[in-house]
Design a protein around this motif. Structure first.
Motif, mmCIF file in Angstrom:
data_model
loop_
_atom_site.group_PDB
_atom_site.id
_atom_site.type_symbol
_atom_site.label_atom_id
_atom_site.label_comp_id
_atom_site.label_asym_id
_atom_site.label_seq_id
_atom_site.Cartn_x
_atom_site.Cartn_y
_atom_site.Cartn_z
ATOM 1 N N ILE A 23 -44.340 30.165 -18.164
ATOM 2 C CA ILE A 23 -44.195 31.491 -19.009
ATOM 3 C C ILE A 23 -45.235 32.193 -19.149
ATOM 4 O O ILE A 23 -45.376 33.533 -18.687
ATOM 5 N N ASN A 24 -46.362 31.898 -19.742
ATOM 6 C CA ASN A 24 -47.399 32.559 -19.807
ATOM 7 C C ASN A 24 -48.432 32.340 -18.638
ATOM 8 O O ASN A 24 -48.402 31.310 -18.080
ATOM 9 N N HIS A 25 -49.054 33.454 -18.217
ATOM 10 C CA HIS A 25 -50.215 33.395 -17.176
ATOM 11 C C HIS A 25 -51.351 33.146 -17.716
ATOM 12 O O HIS A 25 -52.224 33.480 -18.646
ATOM 13 N N LEU A 43 -58.142 31.845 -20.633
ATOM 14 C CA LEU A 43 -57.738 33.124 -20.864
ATOM 15 C C LEU A 43 -56.192 33.212 -20.533
ATOM 16 O O LEU A 43 -55.698 32.799 -19.647
ATOM 17 N N GLN A 44 -55.443 33.778 -21.627
ATOM 18 C CA GLN A 44 -53.980 33.580 -21.325
ATOM 19 C C GLN A 44 -53.263 34.922 -21.640
ATOM 20 O O GLN A 44 -53.526 35.530 -22.735
ATOM 21 N N GLN A 45 -52.336 35.255 -20.924
ATOM 22 C CA GLN A 45 -51.640 36.540 -20.796
ATOM 23 C C GLN A 45 -50.381 36.198 -21.631
ATOM 24 O O GLN A 45 -49.419 35.272 -20.913
ATOM 25 N N VAL A 46 -49.860 36.393 -22.781
ATOM 26 C CA VAL A 46 -48.563 36.244 -23.336
ATOM 27 C C VAL A 46 -47.579 37.012 -22.528
ATOM 28 O O VAL A 46 -47.741 38.317 -22.518
ATOM 29 N N ASN A 47 -46.570 36.181 -22.269
ATOM 30 C CA ASN A 47 -45.481 36.688 -21.646
ATOM 31 C C ASN A 47 -44.477 37.298 -22.785
ATOM 32 O O ASN A 47 -43.776 36.732 -23.536
ATOM 33 N N THR A 48 -44.625 38.766 -22.895
ATOM 34 C CA THR A 48 -43.946 39.410 -23.963
ATOM 35 C C THR A 48 -42.374 39.590 -23.595
ATOM 36 O O THR A 48 -41.730 40.488 -24.296
ATOM 37 N N ASP A 49 -42.102 39.484 -22.410
ATOM 38 C CA ASP A 49 -40.744 39.430 -22.033
ATOM 39 C C ASP A 49 -40.130 38.220 -22.696
ATOM 40 O O ASP A 49 -38.812 38.454 -23.004
ATOM 41 N N ILE A 50 -40.627 37.228 -23.072
ATOM 42 C CA ILE A 50 -40.103 36.099 -23.656
ATOM 43 C C ILE A 50 -40.351 36.243 -25.180
ATOM 44 O O ILE A 50 -39.289 36.028 -25.965
ATOM 45 N N PHE A 51 -41.469 36.419 -25.398
ATOM 46 C CA PHE A 51 -42.056 36.476 -26.840
ATOM 47 C C PHE A 51 -42.253 37.992 -27.363
ATOM 48 O O PHE A 51 -43.558 38.445 -26.844
ATOM 49 N N LYS A 52 -41.268 38.400 -27.785
ATOM 50 C CA LYS A 52 -41.364 39.721 -28.126
ATOM 51 C C LYS A 52 -42.411 40.022 -29.084
ATOM 52 O O LYS A 52 -42.537 41.534 -29.146
ATOM 53 N N SER A 53 -42.431 39.417 -30.132
ATOM 54 C CA SER A 53 -43.434 39.455 -31.192
ATOM 55 C C SER A 53 -44.569 38.504 -31.173
ATOM 56 O O SER A 53 -44.859 37.734 -31.830
ATOM 57 N N ASN A 58 -62.046 43.046 -32.262
ATOM 58 C CA ASN A 58 -61.180 43.659 -33.409
ATOM 59 C C ASN A 58 -60.541 43.090 -34.382
ATOM 60 O O ASN A 58 -59.894 43.349 -35.337
ATOM 61 N N GLY A 59 -61.090 41.598 -34.676
ATOM 62 C CA GLY A 59 -61.084 40.851 -35.814
ATOM 63 C C GLY A 59 -59.523 40.249 -35.651
ATOM 64 O O GLY A 59 -59.077 39.267 -36.763
ATOM 65 N N THR A 60 -58.861 40.238 -34.717
ATOM 66 C CA THR A 60 -57.702 39.344 -34.437
ATOM 67 C C THR A 60 -57.750 38.553 -33.305
ATOM 68 O O THR A 60 -58.799 38.564 -32.532
ATOM 69 N N THR A 61 -56.938 37.759 -32.911
ATOM 70 C CA THR A 61 -56.767 36.953 -31.760
ATOM 71 C C THR A 61 -56.141 37.373 -30.582
ATOM 72 O O THR A 61 -55.840 37.000 -29.630
ATOM 73 N N LEU A 62 -55.612 38.520 -30.582
ATOM 74 C CA LEU A 62 -54.903 39.185 -29.698
ATOM 75 C C LEU A 62 -55.375 40.468 -29.132
ATOM 76 O O LEU A 62 -56.010 41.406 -29.994
ATOM 77 N N GLU A 84 -50.558 44.679 -21.686
ATOM 78 C CA GLU A 84 -50.243 43.452 -21.641
ATOM 79 C C GLU A 84 -51.310 42.732 -22.877
ATOM 80 O O GLU A 84 -52.155 43.186 -23.137
ATOM 81 N N VAL A 85 -50.682 41.661 -23.362
ATOM 82 C CA VAL A 85 -51.522 40.930 -24.427
ATOM 83 C C VAL A 85 -51.927 39.852 -24.056
ATOM 84 O O VAL A 85 -51.514 38.876 -23.275
ATOM 85 N N TYR A 86 -53.301 39.767 -24.292
ATOM 86 C CA TYR A 86 -54.247 38.448 -24.069
ATOM 87 C C TYR A 86 -54.635 37.719 -25.306
ATOM 88 O O TYR A 86 -54.917 38.276 -26.417
ATOM 89 N N ARG A 87 -55.271 36.726 -24.992
ATOM 90 C CA ARG A 87 -55.760 35.737 -26.151
ATOM 91 C C ARG A 87 -56.678 34.894 -25.305
ATOM 92 O O ARG A 87 -56.552 34.494 -24.109
ATOM 93 N N LEU A 88 -57.805 34.275 -26.216
ATOM 94 C CA LEU A 88 -58.726 33.466 -25.604
ATOM 95 C C LEU A 88 -59.056 32.214 -26.279
ATOM 96 O O LEU A 88 -59.162 32.235 -27.666
ATOM 97 N N PHE A 89 -58.891 31.046 -25.573
ATOM 98 C CA PHE A 89 -59.123 29.795 -26.287
ATOM 99 C C PHE A 89 -60.504 29.099 -25.941
ATOM 100 O O PHE A 89 -60.916 29.268 -24.865
ATOM 101 N N PRO A 90 -60.920 28.332 -26.578
ATOM 102 C CA PRO A 90 -62.200 27.478 -26.291
ATOM 103 C C PRO A 90 -61.651 26.539 -25.256
ATOM 104 O O PRO A 90 -60.458 25.892 -25.568
#
Length: 345
Positions: A26-28, A41-51, A83-87, A94-100
């Motif tokens: 689902i996510n890259h 580093l993960q790209q959120v699949n916004t086709d599946i997760f609209k929000s 920016n103070g958020t996780t996204l 494209e929407v990304y987030r970073l995990f340890p």
């Protein structure tokens, strides 16, 4: 192409290398390494997760709660960006987030033995047990009606009516099998409509690759929390049954290879109940085995529905791919009903 994204998380790309990571569909997902540290580093699949913001809000709420009631629990949450958020959103949306990256941890893609099944089931049970008193009303639904069997049934009936004649005729035997197992739908509706089992905080995607293990194959925690939302324990237990029990996965075309490993079933039961045994209601205990029937049946219906809808959801790598997936799951369901009925727990 990831320069700006990493800079938004305070990482200079000149110091890090990036490589593909994991087997998620689902996510890259990528691994970022350098300066003696690693990240995911993960790209959120916004086709599946609209929000995606709903997912972020859920994770923050759960993280804050667990810090209070179980501060030692390993909860892998996204890191804050500049920016103070996780996204972080790229220039093309494209929407990304970073995990340890959890050191000395790994994932597996296939259940090889009882210990892995037990440890995974224990971790998913622990997650739900720790959150048994969490304010479930505060959680958002990233995927509405995700495991609503009644909805999937209605979608199946509609797809049958609208299917091309050639596809309908080709799948006639499978349609017949789906109707023969309709007792599962009846039981599900009774449980839900009469509130016989409670809503809980459920992971909803309990494949083995969503558990972190240490080098001794001990479970550390669950990961991939995008589908965490209110639901029924049937989903988590049932999805483990669906994906752990057979040595052949849902892509197997040789149906003779599909069978139930009884020792893995017992391991799932014992692992999950080692954490959730005292928390489950009597009705939940009675329907522990039923959870596997429900999830296998629902997935068979979803594959067959997509076949009738011209493969618009799951896609198709060859002619009749989703029909074959449905055949696979219907064989698994038949084997499950036949085998599990004789297991004494």
């Amino acid at each position: 192409m990831y320069n700006d994204i990493l800079l938004d998380f305070g990482l200079n790309t000149a110091d890090y290398s990036i490589s593909s990571f994991g087997s998620g569909l689902i996510n890259h997902t990528l691994k970022v390494s350098g300066r003696g540290e690693d990240f995911i580093l993960q790209q959120v699949n916004t086709d599946i997760f609209k929000s995606p913001g709903d997912i972020a809000d859920n994770i923050v709420s759960i993280q804050q709660y667990l810090k209070q009631i179980a501060p030692d629990y390993l909860f892998v949450s996204p890191l804050l960006a500049n920016n103070g958020t996780t996204l972080v959103k790229s220039s093309n949306g494209e929407v990304y987030r970073l995990f340890p990256f959890v050191k000395n941890s790994h994932t597996v893609d296939f259940v090889n033995d009882e210990k892995q099944a037990y440890e995974a089931a224990q971790q998913f049970g622990r997650f739900t047990r720790l959150l048994k008193d969490f304010d479930i009303a505060s959680l958002k639904y990233p995927l509405s009606d995700f495991h609503n069997l009644n909805l999937r049934w209605n979608q199946f009936i509609t797809a049958c009516k609208n299917a091309e004649k050639s596809r309908f005729d080709t799948a006639f035997a499978e349609i017949k099998q789906v109707h023969e197992h309709q007792d599962i739908l009846k039981t599900y509706n009774q449980l839900i409509e009469h509130n016989e089992i409670p809503l809980r905080v459920i992971h909803h995607d309990t494949k083995i690759s969503n558990v972190l293990f240490d080098d001794q194959q001990n479970g550390l925690c669950v990961i991939d929390l995008d589908t965490v939302m209110p639901g029924y324990y049937l989903s988590d237990v049932g999805d483990m049954m669906r994906t752990y029990l057979s040595p052949a996965n849902e892509e197997e075309t040789d149906l003779d290879k599909i069978c139930i490993r009884e020792n893995i079933f017992v391991a799932i039961h014992n692992g999950y109940l080692s954490e959730m045994g005292d928390a489950l209601t009597q009705a939940e205990r009675r329907h522990f085995t039923f959870s596997g029937q429900m999830m296998i049946y629902m997935q068979a219906i979803r594959f067959l529905t997509d076949y009738f809808n011209n493969d618009v959801y799951y896609g198709s790598r060859y002619t009749g791919h989703n029909l074959m997936r449905a055949k696979n799951q219907l064989k698994l369901l038949s084997e499950y009903k036949k085998t599990v009925a004789g297991i004494k727990l």
